[in-house]
Design a protein around this motif. Structure first.
Motif, PDB file in Angstrom:
ATOM      1  N   LEU A   6       0.823  -1.195   0.000  1.00  0.00           N
ATOM      2  CA  LEU A   6       0.000   0.000   0.000  1.00  0.00           C
ATOM      3  C   LEU A   6       0.864   1.254   0.000  1.00  0.00           C
ATOM      4  N   MET A   7       1.877   1.296   0.864  1.00  0.00           N
ATOM      5  CA  MET A   7       2.741   2.477   0.951  1.00  0.00           C
ATOM      6  C   MET A   7       3.536   2.683  -0.338  1.00  0.00           C
ATOM      7  N   ASP A   8       4.024   1.602  -0.919  1.00  0.00           N
ATOM      8  CA  ASP A   8       4.755   1.710  -2.188  1.00  0.00           C
ATOM      9  C   ASP A   8       3.862   2.281  -3.286  1.00  0.00           C
ATOM     10  N   SER A   9       2.647   1.794  -3.381  1.00  0.00           N
ATOM     11  CA  SER A   9       1.754   2.237  -4.452  1.00  0.00           C
ATOM     12  C   SER A   9       1.283   3.681  -4.240  1.00  0.00           C
ATOM     13  N   ILE A  10       1.119   4.102  -3.002  1.00  0.00           N
ATOM     14  CA  ILE A  10       0.727   5.488  -2.734  1.00  0.00           C
ATOM     15  C   ILE A  10       1.812   6.442  -3.212  1.00  0.00           C
ATOM     16  N   ALA A  11       3.061   6.131  -2.904  1.00  0.00           N
ATOM     17  CA  ALA A  11       4.173   6.993  -3.319  1.00  0.00           C
ATOM     18  C   ALA A  11       4.242   7.092  -4.848  1.00  0.00           C
ATOM     19  N   ILE A  12       4.094   5.971  -5.509  1.00  0.00           N
ATOM     20  CA  ILE A  12       4.151   5.951  -6.979  1.00  0.00           C
ATOM     21  C   ILE A  12       2.985   6.734  -7.575  1.00  0.00           C
ATOM     22  N   GLU A  13       1.818   6.601  -6.976  1.00  0.00           N
ATOM     23  CA  GLU A  13       0.624   7.291  -7.474  1.00  0.00           C
ATOM     24  C   GLU A  13       0.773   8.818  -7.399  1.00  0.00           C
ATOM     25  N   TRP A  14       1.366   9.321  -6.335  1.00  0.00           N
ATOM     26  CA  TRP A  14       1.461  10.768  -6.122  1.00  0.00           C
ATOM     27  C   TRP A  14       2.700  11.400  -6.752  1.00  0.00           C
ATOM     28  N   MET A  15       3.684  10.611  -7.138  1.00  0.00           N
ATOM     29  CA  MET A  15       4.949  11.142  -7.634  1.00  0.00           C
ATOM     30  C   MET A  15       4.787  12.114  -8.815  1.00  0.00           C
ATOM     31  N   PRO A  16       4.031  11.783  -9.864  1.00  0.00           N
ATOM     32  CA  PRO A  16       3.945  12.710 -11.012  1.00  0.00           C
ATOM     33  C   PRO A  16       3.354  14.080 -10.644  1.00  0.00           C
ATOM     34  N   LEU A  17       2.263  14.099  -9.885  1.00  0.00           N
ATOM     35  CA  LEU A  17       1.659  15.373  -9.513  1.00  0.00           C
ATOM     36  C   LEU A  17       2.591  16.171  -8.605  1.00  0.00           C
ATOM     37  N   ALA A  18       3.194  15.495  -7.644  1.00  0.00           N
ATOM     38  CA  ALA A  18       4.110  16.176  -6.729  1.00  0.00           C
ATOM     39  C   ALA A  18       5.275  16.801  -7.496  1.00  0.00           C
ATOM     40  N   GLU A  19       5.850  16.057  -8.424  1.00  0.00           N
ATOM     41  CA  GLU A  19       6.974  16.576  -9.200  1.00  0.00           C
ATOM     42  C   GLU A  19       6.572  17.784 -10.036  1.00  0.00           C
ATOM     43  N   SER A  20       5.320  17.836 -10.484  1.00  0.00           N
ATOM     44  CA  SER A  20       4.874  18.998 -11.253  1.00  0.00           C
ATOM     45  C   SER A  20       4.845  20.262 -10.397  1.00  0.00           C
ATOM     46  N   TYR A  21       4.754  20.108  -9.078  1.00  0.00           N
ATOM     47  CA  TYR A  21       4.815  21.238  -8.143  1.00  0.00           C
ATOM     48  C   TYR A  21       6.226  21.437  -7.578  1.00  0.00           C
ATOM     49  N   GLY A  22       7.174  20.638  -8.041  1.00  0.00           N
ATOM     50  CA  GLY A  22       8.529  20.726  -7.508  1.00  0.00           C
ATOM     51  C   GLY A  22       8.662  20.097  -6.138  1.00  0.00           C
ATOM     52  N   VAL A  23       7.757  19.186  -5.812  1.00  0.00           N
ATOM     53  CA  VAL A  23       7.726  18.550  -4.492  1.00  0.00           C
ATOM     54  C   VAL A  23       8.212  17.107  -4.607  1.00  0.00           C
ATOM     55  N   THR A  24       9.043  16.707  -3.669  1.00  0.00           N
ATOM     56  CA  THR A  24       9.520  15.326  -3.593  1.00  0.00           C
ATOM     57  C   THR A  24       8.680  14.578  -2.565  1.00  0.00           C
ATOM     58  N   ILE A  25       8.129  13.442  -2.968  1.00  0.00           N
ATOM     59  CA  ILE A  25       7.380  12.577  -2.050  1.00  0.00           C
ATOM     60  C   ILE A  25       8.346  11.512  -1.538  1.00  0.00           C
ATOM     61  N   MET A  26       8.485  11.422  -0.233  1.00  0.00           N
ATOM     62  CA  MET A  26       9.309  10.384   0.389  1.00  0.00           C
ATOM     63  C   MET A  26       8.381   9.494   1.200  1.00  0.00           C
ATOM     64  N   SER A  27       8.372   8.213   0.887  1.00  0.00           N
ATOM     65  CA  SER A  27       7.481   7.273   1.542  1.00  0.00           C
ATOM     66  C   SER A  27       8.283   6.275   2.358  1.00  0.00           C
ATOM     67  N   SER A  28       7.776   5.929   3.544  1.00  0.00           N
ATOM     68  CA  SER A  28       8.447   4.913   4.341  1.00  0.00           C
ATOM     69  C   SER A  28       7.411   4.053   5.063  1.00  0.00           C
ATOM     70  N   TYR A  29       7.804   2.825   5.279  1.00  0.00           N
ATOM     71  CA  TYR A  29       6.976   1.872   6.016  1.00  0.00           C
ATOM     72  C   TYR A  29       7.861   1.212   7.057  1.00  0.00           C
ATOM     73  N   GLU A  30       7.423   1.225   8.298  1.00  0.00           N
ATOM     74  CA  GLU A  30       8.159   0.567   9.382  1.00  0.00           C
ATOM     75  C   GLU A  30       7.275  -0.527   9.959  1.00  0.00           C
ATOM     76  N   GLY A  31       7.695  -1.752   9.778  1.00  0.00           N
ATOM     77  CA  GLY A  31       6.925  -2.886  10.268  1.00  0.00           C
ATOM     78  C   GLY A  31       7.267  -4.129   9.476  1.00  0.00           C
ATOM     79  N   ASP A  32       6.644  -5.228   9.827  1.00  0.00           N
ATOM     80  CA  ASP A  32       6.842  -6.501   9.141  1.00  0.00           C
ATOM     81  C   ASP A  32       6.380  -6.356   7.689  1.00  0.00           C
ATOM     82  N   THR A  33       7.244  -6.702   6.750  1.00  0.00           N
ATOM     83  CA  THR A  33       6.916  -6.525   5.331  1.00  0.00           C
ATOM     84  C   THR A  33       5.783  -7.438   4.864  1.00  0.00           C
ATOM     85  N   GLU A  34       5.532  -8.514   5.588  1.00  0.00           N
ATOM     86  CA  GLU A  34       4.461  -9.437   5.215  1.00  0.00           C
ATOM     87  C   GLU A  34       3.145  -9.127   5.922  1.00  0.00           C
ATOM     88  N   LEU A  35       3.121  -8.090   6.744  1.00  0.00           N
ATOM     89  CA  LEU A  35       1.952  -7.772   7.563  1.00  0.00           C
ATOM     90  C   LEU A  35       0.838  -7.158   6.719  1.00  0.00           C
TER      91      LEU A  35
END
Length: 172
Positions: A6-35
């Protein structure tokens, strides 16, 4: 809902719009990767999207950090979602008004996100950061599950990033 995916896909989804505003989206997930969490993926994603959209309205040529921390407690998972920006911050009058009054909380999407979290027994809030920017945050505890689906190959995401122009570094 598989949390890491979910976190990976959210970052990818917002990247193009954010870049058009000169904004960098940094996404992180802390927890069990299989959770995985027992939540409606569409509505949970909409909650994060609402927080990112609210942040992106104020930030230009800056950074937005999108974080999710998942802590397993018995058969439940405590989720801490944060969207933090380095924009001008929120008007102090907006912070003092409860949901339903005029201000940031009047945003229909934000009110919908709050109702979803209220129904799950969680909470939603926003605050100015010390120094600069604002943080939009939620905490909620929901039933957890183990993601039994095979993990998709992350290499496919590389074609969506411009590695030559904006190199990425992973520190593990």
């Amino acid at each position: 809902t598989p949390l890491r995916d979910l976190m990976d896909s959210i970052a990818i989804e917002w990247m193009p719009l954010a870049e058009s505003y000169g904004v960098t989206i940094m996404s992180s997930y802390e927890g069990d990767t299989e959770l995985a969490a027992m939540v409606d993926q569409k509505r949970f994603r909409k909650t994060f999207n609402t927080l990112i959209e609210s942040s992106l309205r104020l930030v230009r040529n800056g950074i937005i950090e999108v974080r999710l921390k998942a802590e397993v407690i018995d058969d439940r998972v405590h989720l801490k979602g944060r969207v933090r920006d380095d924009g001008p911050g929120l008007d102090p009058e907006q912070l003092d008004k409860p949901f339903g009054d005029l201000g940031l909380a009047q945003n229909v999407s934000m009110t919908t996100a709050k109702k979803l979290l209220d129904n799950l027994g969680g909470q939603l809030w926003f605050e100015n950061n010390t120094g600069r920017g604002a943080t939009y945050a939620f905490d909620v505890t929901v039933p957890c599950a183990i993601n039994e689906q095979p993990v998709a190959e992350k290499v496919a995401y590389l074609e969506l990033t411009d590695v030559q122009r904006r190199p990425h570094v992973l520190i593990a």
